[in-house]
Scaffold this motif. Structure first.
Motif, PDB file in Angstrom:
ATOM      1  N   LEU A   2      34.585  48.708  39.297  1.00 50.79           N
ATOM      2  CA  LEU A   2      34.650  47.357  38.767  1.00 50.79           C
ATOM      3  C   LEU A   2      34.754  46.338  39.903  1.00 50.79           C
ATOM      4  O   LEU A   2      35.414  46.583  40.919  1.00 50.79           O
ATOM      5  N   LYS A   3      34.130  45.192  39.697  1.00 52.98           N
ATOM      6  CA  LYS A   3      34.199  44.101  40.672  1.00 52.98           C
ATOM      7  C   LYS A   3      35.467  43.293  40.434  1.00 52.98           C
ATOM      8  O   LYS A   3      35.660  42.743  39.348  1.00 52.98           O
ATOM      9  N   GLY A  27      30.621  36.557  37.649  1.00 54.29           N
ATOM     10  CA  GLY A  27      30.306  37.902  37.180  1.00 54.29           C
ATOM     11  C   GLY A  27      31.310  38.982  37.524  1.00 54.29           C
ATOM     12  O   GLY A  27      30.960  40.166  37.584  1.00 54.29           O
ATOM     13  N   TYR A  28      32.574  38.605  37.725  1.00 51.56           N
ATOM     14  CA  TYR A  28      33.600  39.609  38.027  1.00 51.56           C
ATOM     15  C   TYR A  28      34.075  40.308  36.752  1.00 51.56           C
ATOM     16  O   TYR A  28      34.019  39.754  35.660  1.00 51.56           O
ATOM     17  N   ASP A  29      34.587  41.520  36.956  1.00 51.08           N
ATOM     18  CA  ASP A  29      35.209  42.271  35.871  1.00 51.08           C
ATOM     19  C   ASP A  29      36.708  42.017  35.798  1.00 51.08           C
ATOM     20  O   ASP A  29      37.310  42.090  34.726  1.00 51.08           O
ATOM     21  N   ALA A  30      37.324  41.777  36.962  1.00 49.94           N
ATOM     22  CA  ALA A  30      38.783  41.706  37.021  1.00 49.94           C
ATOM     23  C   ALA A  30      39.233  40.705  38.072  1.00 49.94           C
ATOM     24  O   ALA A  30      38.529  40.431  39.053  1.00 49.94           O
ATOM     25  N   THR A 242      36.983  55.232  40.033  1.00 57.52           N
ATOM     26  CA  THR A 242      36.148  54.390  39.155  1.00 57.52           C
ATOM     27  C   THR A 242      36.797  53.052  38.840  1.00 57.52           C
ATOM     28  O   THR A 242      36.268  52.288  38.042  1.00 57.52           O
ATOM     29  N   ASP A 243      37.917  52.761  39.464  1.00 59.48           N
ATOM     30  CA  ASP A 243      38.665  51.537  39.143  1.00 59.48           C
ATOM     31  C   ASP A 243      38.130  50.355  39.955  1.00 59.48           C
ATOM     32  O   ASP A 243      36.972  50.354  40.377  1.00 59.48           O
ATOM     33  N   THR A 244      38.955  49.365  40.190  1.00 59.07           N
ATOM     34  CA  THR A 244      38.515  48.113  40.810  1.00 59.07           C
ATOM     35  C   THR A 244      38.339  48.218  42.320  1.00 59.07           C
ATOM     36  O   THR A 244      39.116  48.881  43.009  1.00 59.07           O
ATOM     37  N   LEU A 245      37.325  47.536  42.827  1.00 57.17           N
ATOM     38  CA  LEU A 245      37.230  47.174  44.233  1.00 57.17           C
ATOM     39  C   LEU A 245      37.556  45.686  44.281  1.00 57.17           C
ATOM     40  O   LEU A 245      36.762  44.849  43.823  1.00 57.17           O
ATOM     41  N   THR A 246      38.720  45.358  44.801  1.00 56.73           N
ATOM     42  CA  THR A 246      39.200  43.982  44.761  1.00 56.73           C
ATOM     43  C   THR A 246      39.070  43.328  46.121  1.00 56.73           C
ATOM     44  O   THR A 246      39.695  43.765  47.098  1.00 56.73           O
ATOM     45  N   ARG A 265      28.172  39.033  44.918  1.00 51.07           N
ATOM     46  CA  ARG A 265      26.895  39.685  45.265  1.00 51.07           C
ATOM     47  C   ARG A 265      27.117  40.793  46.290  1.00 51.07           C
ATOM     48  O   ARG A 265      26.482  41.851  46.226  1.00 51.07           O
ATOM     49  N   HIS A 266      28.013  40.554  47.232  1.00 51.96           N
ATOM     50  CA  HIS A 266      28.312  41.598  48.223  1.00 51.96           C
ATOM     51  C   HIS A 266      28.906  42.833  47.556  1.00 51.96           C
ATOM     52  O   HIS A 266      28.574  43.964  47.914  1.00 51.96           O
ATOM     53  N   LEU A 267      29.783  42.625  46.578  1.00 48.69           N
ATOM     54  CA  LEU A 267      30.380  43.746  45.856  1.00 48.69           C
ATOM     55  C   LEU A 267      29.340  44.520  45.065  1.00 48.69           C
ATOM     56  O   LEU A 267      29.435  45.746  44.936  1.00 48.69           O
ATOM     57  N   ASP A 268      28.352  43.822  44.532  1.00 53.15           N
ATOM     58  CA  ASP A 268      27.266  44.522  43.835  1.00 53.15           C
ATOM     59  C   ASP A 268      26.616  45.541  44.757  1.00 53.15           C
ATOM     60  O   ASP A 268      26.340  46.688  44.363  1.00 53.15           O
ATOM     61  N   PHE A 269      26.363  45.133  46.010  1.00 56.36           N
ATOM     62  CA  PHE A 269      25.739  46.051  46.954  1.00 56.36           C
ATOM     63  C   PHE A 269      26.702  47.182  47.326  1.00 56.36           C
ATOM     64  O   PHE A 269      26.317  48.357  47.399  1.00 56.36           O
ATOM     65  N   ILE A 270      27.963  46.859  47.585  1.00 53.64           N
ATOM     66  CA  ILE A 270      28.937  47.879  47.969  1.00 53.64           C
ATOM     67  C   ILE A 270      29.084  48.927  46.889  1.00 53.64           C
ATOM     68  O   ILE A 270      29.147  50.134  47.164  1.00 53.64           O
TER      69      ILE A 270
END
Length: 276
Positions: A2-3, A27-30, A242-246, A265-270
């Motif tokens: 999750l973003k 577009g973040y999840d958390a 599978t949890d958050t990348l914050t 957008r950077h998190l989408d790529f990561i």
């Protein structure tokens, strides 16, 4: 995965409704909130569980999850201090984190366990902070909330083997790791830390770092530093995370809101390894 983004990525004092609205549009999840001293924006030491519940409802209105709770207060009140009053204040911070996390349905709090200084030797920091955390674990267990020990620039827990041992010695199923990718780049390789800490990791902070810059000035926006994000992604998948990348970054000096959109957008790529 999750973003997520930490409240610190916004200028200090930004109202939570502005934080949530911006994160929804980006577009973040958390969103990761922080516990502040009285007078801060959002959750503070004076916030009641009822007030926290209203903040949780506001986040849900914007389609956002609250999955972890951070704080900077333990930097001021470290559990490793020789002063019992300072340690007691640190314990009160953790108690408040647990209380508010329970009210918000959050399953992990971030705890910086201590700091090695000229006055507090490494071995003393280790044993003293563990003693204090053992006093807190029964409440964490009763509430079903993980105490996520974070690796920070505190001259402490300088290897993944040591951090794993430190957590295991707390002897609680709710003692966990809150792993920060960028904080380990100057002393090791993030993918190795991830594999060694393994299932102990309950939450992950992401930031990037240029080791050649040295010091805090080496922290840069995601993808601009030396982190091998492909290896990080592979290691996280291997351990089944599978949890958050914050993201935890300083706002841009100019157009600070733009950091939030760029970071999404950077998190989408990561997370996916795809340019889009």
């Amino acid at each position: 995965m999750l973003k997520g983004i930490n409240q610190w990525c916004f200028p200090e004092g930004t109202p939570l409704e502005t934080v949530f609205d911006t994160c929804r549009r980006a577009g973040y999840d958390a969103v990761e909130l922080n516990l502040y001293a009285p007078g801060g924006a959002g959750l503070t030491m004076d916030t009641t569980p009822g007030e926290a519940g209203a903040i949780g409802a506001m986040a849900r209105k914007y389609g956002l999850q609250l999955r972890s709770l951070s704080t900077g207060l333990l930097g001021k009140y470290p559990l490793s201090s020789a002063d019992e009053h300072v340690r007691e204040t640190g314990r009160s911070v953790i108690r408040k984190q647990l209380e508010l996390a329970a009210a918000l349905g959050i399953d992990t709090i971030l705890v910086v366990p201590g700091r090695v200084t000229e006055q507090v030797a490494y071995d003393v920091c280790y044993t003293r902070s563990q003693e204090e955390l053992r006093r807190m674990m029964p409440e964490a267990e009763a509430r079903g909330i993980f105490v996520g020990i974070e690796n920070v620039w505190n001259k402490f827990l300088q290897s993944p083997l040591e951090m794993a041992r430190y957590i295991d010695e707390l002897d609680s199923p709710y003692a966990a790791a809150y792993y920060d990718v960028g904080n380990t780049l100057s002393i090791g390789f993030p993918d190795q830390w991830i594999r060694i800490l393994g299932s102990r990791i309950k939450k992950v902070h992401v930031k990037d770092f240029k080791p050649e810059a040295g010091g805090y000035s080496g922290f840069v926006p995601l993808l601009a530093g030396g982190v091998n994000w492909g290896r990080v992604r592979e290691a996280l998948r291997e351990i089944g995370y599978t949890d958050t990348l914050t993201a935890e970054l300083d706002p841009y000096a100019a157009a600070p809101e733009q950091l939030v959109f760029d970071t999404a957008r950077h998190l989408d790529f990561i997370i996916r390894g795809e340019i889009g």
